[in-house]
Design a protein around this motif. Structure first.
Motif, PDB file in Angstrom:
ATOM      1  N   ALA A 163      12.989  51.326  34.396  1.00  0.00           N
ATOM      2  CA  ALA A 163      12.157  50.161  34.083  1.00  0.00           C
ATOM      3  C   ALA A 163      12.886  48.849  34.344  1.00  0.00           C
ATOM      4  O   ALA A 163      12.251  47.809  34.540  1.00  0.00           O
ATOM      5  CB  ALA A 163      11.709  50.227  32.626  1.00  0.00           C
ATOM      6  N   ASP A 164      14.221  48.886  34.347  1.00  0.00           N
ATOM      7  CA  ASP A 164      14.992  47.653  34.498  1.00  0.00           C
ATOM      8  C   ASP A 164      15.708  47.564  35.848  1.00  0.00           C
ATOM      9  O   ASP A 164      16.745  46.894  35.972  1.00  0.00           O
ATOM     10  CB  ASP A 164      16.009  47.519  33.364  1.00  0.00           C
ATOM     11  N   LEU A 165      15.175  48.214  36.880  1.00  0.00           N
ATOM     12  CA  LEU A 165      15.818  48.185  38.192  1.00  0.00           C
ATOM     13  C   LEU A 165      15.977  46.765  38.704  1.00  0.00           C
ATOM     14  O   LEU A 165      17.028  46.407  39.253  1.00  0.00           O
ATOM     15  CB  LEU A 165      15.012  49.004  39.204  1.00  0.00           C
ATOM     16  N   MET A 166      14.967  45.935  38.527  1.00  0.00           N
ATOM     17  CA  MET A 166      15.020  44.574  39.066  1.00  0.00           C
ATOM     18  C   MET A 166      16.072  43.723  38.356  1.00  0.00           C
ATOM     19  O   MET A 166      16.664  42.832  38.959  1.00  0.00           O
ATOM     20  CB  MET A 166      13.647  43.905  38.940  1.00  0.00           C
ATOM     21  N   GLN A 167      16.303  44.006  37.077  1.00  0.00           N
ATOM     22  CA  GLN A 167      17.298  43.241  36.317  1.00  0.00           C
ATOM     23  C   GLN A 167      18.712  43.776  36.505  1.00  0.00           C
ATOM     24  O   GLN A 167      19.683  43.013  36.484  1.00  0.00           O
ATOM     25  CB  GLN A 167      16.950  43.251  34.823  1.00  0.00           C
ATOM     26  N   ASN A 168      18.832  45.105  36.699  1.00  0.00           N
ATOM     27  CA  ASN A 168      20.154  45.734  36.782  1.00  0.00           C
ATOM     28  C   ASN A 168      20.249  46.675  37.983  1.00  0.00           C
ATOM     29  O   ASN A 168      20.508  47.874  37.822  1.00  0.00           O
ATOM     30  CB  ASN A 168      20.445  46.510  35.487  1.00  0.00           C
ATOM     31  N   PRO A 169      20.034  46.160  39.195  1.00  0.00           N
ATOM     32  CA  PRO A 169      20.022  47.062  40.359  1.00  0.00           C
ATOM     33  C   PRO A 169      21.349  47.776  40.587  1.00  0.00           C
ATOM     34  O   PRO A 169      21.366  48.929  41.022  1.00  0.00           O
ATOM     35  CB  PRO A 169      19.687  46.130  41.520  1.00  0.00           C
ATOM     36  N   HIS A 170      22.467  47.120  40.285  1.00  0.00           N
ATOM     37  CA  HIS A 170      23.781  47.727  40.545  1.00  0.00           C
ATOM     38  C   HIS A 170      24.050  48.922  39.626  1.00  0.00           C
ATOM     39  O   HIS A 170      24.933  49.734  39.917  1.00  0.00           O
ATOM     40  CB  HIS A 170      24.886  46.680  40.396  1.00  0.00           C
ATOM     41  N   GLN A 171      23.298  49.006  38.540  1.00  0.00           N
ATOM     42  CA  GLN A 171      23.463  50.138  37.630  1.00  0.00           C
ATOM     43  C   GLN A 171      22.893  51.414  38.239  1.00  0.00           C
ATOM     44  O   GLN A 171      23.307  52.522  37.882  1.00  0.00           O
ATOM     45  CB  GLN A 171      22.768  49.823  36.298  1.00  0.00           C
ATOM     46  N   TYR A 172      21.965  51.265  39.193  1.00  0.00           N
ATOM     47  CA  TYR A 172      21.268  52.421  39.749  1.00  0.00           C
ATOM     48  C   TYR A 172      21.534  52.641  41.235  1.00  0.00           C
ATOM     49  O   TYR A 172      21.366  53.755  41.726  1.00  0.00           O
ATOM     50  CB  TYR A 172      19.766  52.274  39.526  1.00  0.00           C
ATOM     51  N   LEU A 173      21.936  51.596  41.942  1.00  0.00           N
ATOM     52  CA  LEU A 173      22.198  51.724  43.375  1.00  0.00           C
ATOM     53  C   LEU A 173      23.682  51.996  43.584  1.00  0.00           C
ATOM     54  O   LEU A 173      24.530  51.172  43.234  1.00  0.00           O
ATOM     55  CB  LEU A 173      21.776  50.442  44.106  1.00  0.00           C
ATOM     56  N   THR A 174      23.983  53.137  44.164  1.00  0.00           N
ATOM     57  CA  THR A 174      25.359  53.583  44.313  1.00  0.00           C
ATOM     58  C   THR A 174      26.168  52.619  45.172  1.00  0.00           C
ATOM     59  O   THR A 174      25.719  52.172  46.230  1.00  0.00           O
ATOM     60  CB  THR A 174      25.393  54.974  44.967  1.00  0.00           C
ATOM     61  N   ALA A 175      27.381  52.302  44.717  1.00  0.00           N
ATOM     62  CA  ALA A 175      28.286  51.433  45.472  1.00  0.00           C
ATOM     63  C   ALA A 175      29.295  52.275  46.240  1.00  0.00           C
ATOM     64  O   ALA A 175      29.705  53.354  45.797  1.00  0.00           O
ATOM     65  CB  ALA A 175      29.017  50.488  44.531  1.00  0.00           C
TER      66      ALA A 175
END
Length: 280
Positions: A163-175
């Motif tokens: 639900a919070d992808l837009m606010q915390n994208p780096h939490q879900y998109l692998t670096a």
């Protein structure tokens, strides 16, 4: 399923590039879905299936003519793919750029232009706007007031995403494990790039499949890629490589640089959208 079988036949009979068969393949799915309007983005250039404008124009004209004859109102835009659209190449990296685009923190001018024009075509075809100018105004308003970002967030959540992808994208998109900067080797203007080969480099980084069983590394790719016509000074950051190891990153940095051509004089930028093909 039928189209998949027909494509298999085309593959072994050297008819993959047959424009009538491409038209049938693309439009059969659109017509079967019962669409009421269709806006096509037909790309041309060294990063597109149609590597020259003439082939892209012929394909667009075929698609528009057949679709409209079948009762499906359709327009097509011929858009330039002689350079990377946006500044990122890679799965998570392009996803992050899309989120930045919707949030308004960074909107590549060419990406914004093509997005607005395709969206405007859809609004007019869907009778949700009285004109293309009115449609663009509506689209810009939705981007600027945050509604586009909110709608995308709801779509992600409805599909089981966070639900919070837009606010915390780096939490879900692998670096990536390694990120290095590439420095411009000299002061010059970017004259051209080999777009398709940049995509192939991404595959070699692990960001795409060579065969169906390959695992995709979503973290790897390139960011900060300069557009044609950009002036860079020697030693200025040219781009960044996102890789699995320092050795791989260094190799890909040199190979990426080799895919760019430079000019000692200013380079004119090419339009993102060259033509519009209509059924009228």
């Amino acid at each position: 399923p039928a189209d998949k079988r027909l494509y298999g036949i085309r593959d072994v009979t050297a008819t993959v590039e047959s424009i009538p068969l491409i038209t049938a393949s693309i439009l059969s799915k659109k017509l079967a879905a019962g669409l009421q309007g269709l806006a096509m983005d037909v790309k041309f250039g060294n990063g597109a299936f149609a590597d020259n404008l003439e082939m892209a124009r012929e394909l667009a004209q075929s698609l528009v003519q057949v679709a409209n004859l079948a009762g499906l109102p359709t327009n097509a835009l011929l858009t330039d793919m002689n350079q990377v659209l946006g500044h990122s190449v890679g799965n998570a990296l392009e996803m992050l750029e899309a989120i930045e685009f919707l949030n308004g923190s960074y909107q590549d001018p060419r990406l914004l232009e093509i997005t607005l024009e395709l969206g405007a075509e859809m609004l007019v075809l869907g009778q949700l706007a009285s004109s293309l100018d009115n449609a663009r105004e509506q689209l810009l308003a939705q981007l600027n007031n945050g509604n586009a970002a909110k709608r995308f967030a709801l779509m992600v959540q409805a599909l089981g995403g966070p639900a919070d992808l837009m606010q915390n994208p780096h939490q879900y998109l692998t670096a990536a494990n390694t990120v290095i900067e590439i420095k411009a080797p000299h002061s010059a203007w970017v004259a051209s790039m080999q777009t398709r080969d940049i995509g192939i480099l991404l595959i070699e980084l692990g960001g795409g499949r060579r065969k169906a069983s390959d695992t995709i590394d979503h973290s790897v790719g390139f960011t900060g890629l300069p557009a044609i016509g950009t002036r860079l000074e020697q030693g200025q950051v040219f781009a960044k490589v996102h890789a699995t190891s320092p050795a791989q990153a260094q190799e890909m940095a040199q190979r990426l640089l080799a895919l760019y051509q430079w000019s000692n004089t200013p380079v004119a930028t090419t339009p993102a959208i060259l033509e519009k093909i209509t059924g009228v």
